[in-house]
Design an enzyme around this catalytic site. Structure first.
Site, PDB file in Angstrom:
ATOM      1  N   GLY A   1      45.134  33.360  44.031  1.00 50.42           N
ATOM      2  CA  GLY A   1      44.047  33.637  43.112  1.00 50.42           C
ATOM      3  C   GLY A   1      43.924  32.598  42.016  1.00 50.42           C
TER       4      GLY A   1
ATOM      5  CG  LEU B   1      47.238  37.867  48.885  1.00 49.99           C
ATOM      6  CD1 LEU B   1      46.267  39.046  48.905  1.00 49.99           C
ATOM      7  CD2 LEU B   1      48.238  37.998  50.025  1.00 49.99           C
ATOM      8  CB  SER B   2      49.567  36.781  45.405  1.00 48.07           C
ATOM      9  OG  SER B   2      50.608  36.942  44.478  1.00 48.07           O
ATOM     10  CG  MET B   3      50.321  30.997  42.762  1.00 49.65           C
ATOM     11  SD  MET B   3      51.924  30.182  42.960  1.00 49.65           S
ATOM     12  CE  MET B   3      51.456  28.466  42.787  1.00 49.65           C
TER      13      MET B   3
END
Length: 403
Positions: free
Chosen positions: A233, A229-231
């Site tokens: 990614g 999720l988010s970073m």
């Protein structure tokens, strides 16, 4: 989605939307979030902390009373919401790492979540995953008493492993997946308790996590997915490039080069900035960073949070370190498993990065756009978790043949 609150401060609005979105899986109540946010002045970090802490304390007190009276469901629901509100309370304080309010709210968030976890059916199991000379904190969610496909997931730059309950874990268990969530170095558990900062070679983190997953009889070793999720990614695709035991990958949202993120607010070309950030001394660039932080609250938060996450002594040292967080030089091309790259139309942080990652993938791949018109255009589809995880896990069902 246009801001409904904090119309002149994107960071405060996004963090409010983040909590609104967690209502989908029990992490908030709309009225509690709205009432708290309306009492906060945009840009006031102390006021943000005070109002969210007050709400968290009130909800936690209600949870304690419900538990003492034997109201198991009411207690569980309130502890989950309190955990999220405590997480939000300390969010903007990391520019002063010694501030005791940070540790207090963080520990309360973890405590409330673990109480709620024990009230689940079946209970969510806190786990300690062996990593180098220490352990990483995590949770194992058991969907059934038999081997099942399993999703290994982590958060990103600023979120906790406890928050992953609302950002994918609960939705996966509803669909019959086991889940192993964890905090790696630089993420809140290891950073708070052992001062472990981020590292770019996340395969050395995920390897031990997969080892632990494979040690559990509940895990179907032929159907293990990573979700970042988010970073995350960036982190999980980086790990997947070197981890052959992974059978599917979800980047929510995809990130190709974090160096672009930390240099976006600075003058000059990327090549020039790379050289200057790595230089032993560059007082002009130090002043430019300070000016960018003073002019833009989002940049100020990024630099302060990054210094905290990475144990970096200065904004320039943090930015220089993050130049190593990329999937260039053929790394993305090494990912072999089927990969889903999510993309948010109005991403506040990583717009354009999912498409760059997708272009470089040579595996079986899917780009999944989420739009503002459907209420899902924010970073990580915040505020649209039911819609997002329906699509994401339907994709995974197809990959794993789970119709």
């Amino acid at each position: 989605m246009r801001p409904l609150l904090f119309t002149e401060n994107e960071s405060f609005w996004f963090e409010t939307l983040r909590s609104f979105g967690h209502a989908a899986y029990g992490g908030a109540d709309f009225g509690e979030v709205a009432t708290t946010a309306q009492q906060i002045t945009a840009g006031d970090y102390d006021g943000w902390h005070d109002q969210w802490l007050s709400t968290a304390d009130r909800v936690a007190t209600g949870a304690d009373k419900a538990a003492a009276a034997g109201h198991r469901v009411s207690a569980r629901e309130a502890f989950l919401r309190a955990s999220n509100y405590y997480r939000s309370a300390e969010f903007f304080l990391h520019g002063h790492p010694g501030d005791p309010r940070i540790a207090h709210a963080y520990e309360r968030s973890v405590t409330c979540f673990r109480i709620a976890a024990g009230l689940m059916t079946p209970p969510i199991e806190p786990v300690a995953i062996r990593y180098e000379s220490t352990t990483l904190p995590g949770y194992f969610y058991r969907a059934a008493d038999e081997p099942r496909p399993t999703i290994v997931m982590c958060n990103g730059f600023d979120g906790t492993v406890e928050e992953m309950h609302f950002y994918g874990a609960a939705a996966a268990v509803e669909r019959g997946y086991h889940v192993l969530s964890f905090d790696g170095p630089g993420q809140p558990g290891p950073r708070h308790r052992e001062d472990l900062g981020f590292r770019p070679d996340w395969e050395h983190v995920v390897g031990p996590v997969v080892d632990y997953a494979f040690s559990r009889p509940e895990v179907d070793r032929d159907h293990v997915a990573l979700l970042g999720l988010s970073m995350g990614g960036y982190l999980m695709p980086r790990a997947a490039a070197f981890e052959s035991r992974v059978n599917a990958l979800i980047a929510m949202d995809g990130v190709y080069d974090l160096g672009d993120w930390v240099t976006a607010a600075l003058p000059g070309s990327r090549d020039s900035l790379d050289r200057r950030l790595r230089a032993t001394v560059d007082e002009d660039l130090d002043r430019a960073l300070a000016a960018a932080m003073a002019a833009d609250p989002a940049v100020r938060w990024l630099m302060e949070q990054g210094m905290w996450n990475c144990n970096a002594p200065s904004p320039r040292a943090f930015c220089a370190g993050f130049l190593e967080y990329h999937l260039r030089d053929g790394i993305a091309e090494q990912i072999a498993c089927p990969t889903l790259v999510c993309s948010a139309e109005d991403d506040l942080f990583f717009r354009g990065q999912p498409e760059r990652l997708f272009e470089h993938l040579t595996c079986k791949k899917t780009l999944m756009p989420f739009t503002t018109a459907e209420g899902a255009g924010a970073h990580c589809q915040s505020g649209a978790q039911r819609l997002a995880f329906a699509r994401i896990y339907d994709w995974l069902d197809e990959v794993f043949g789970r119709r």
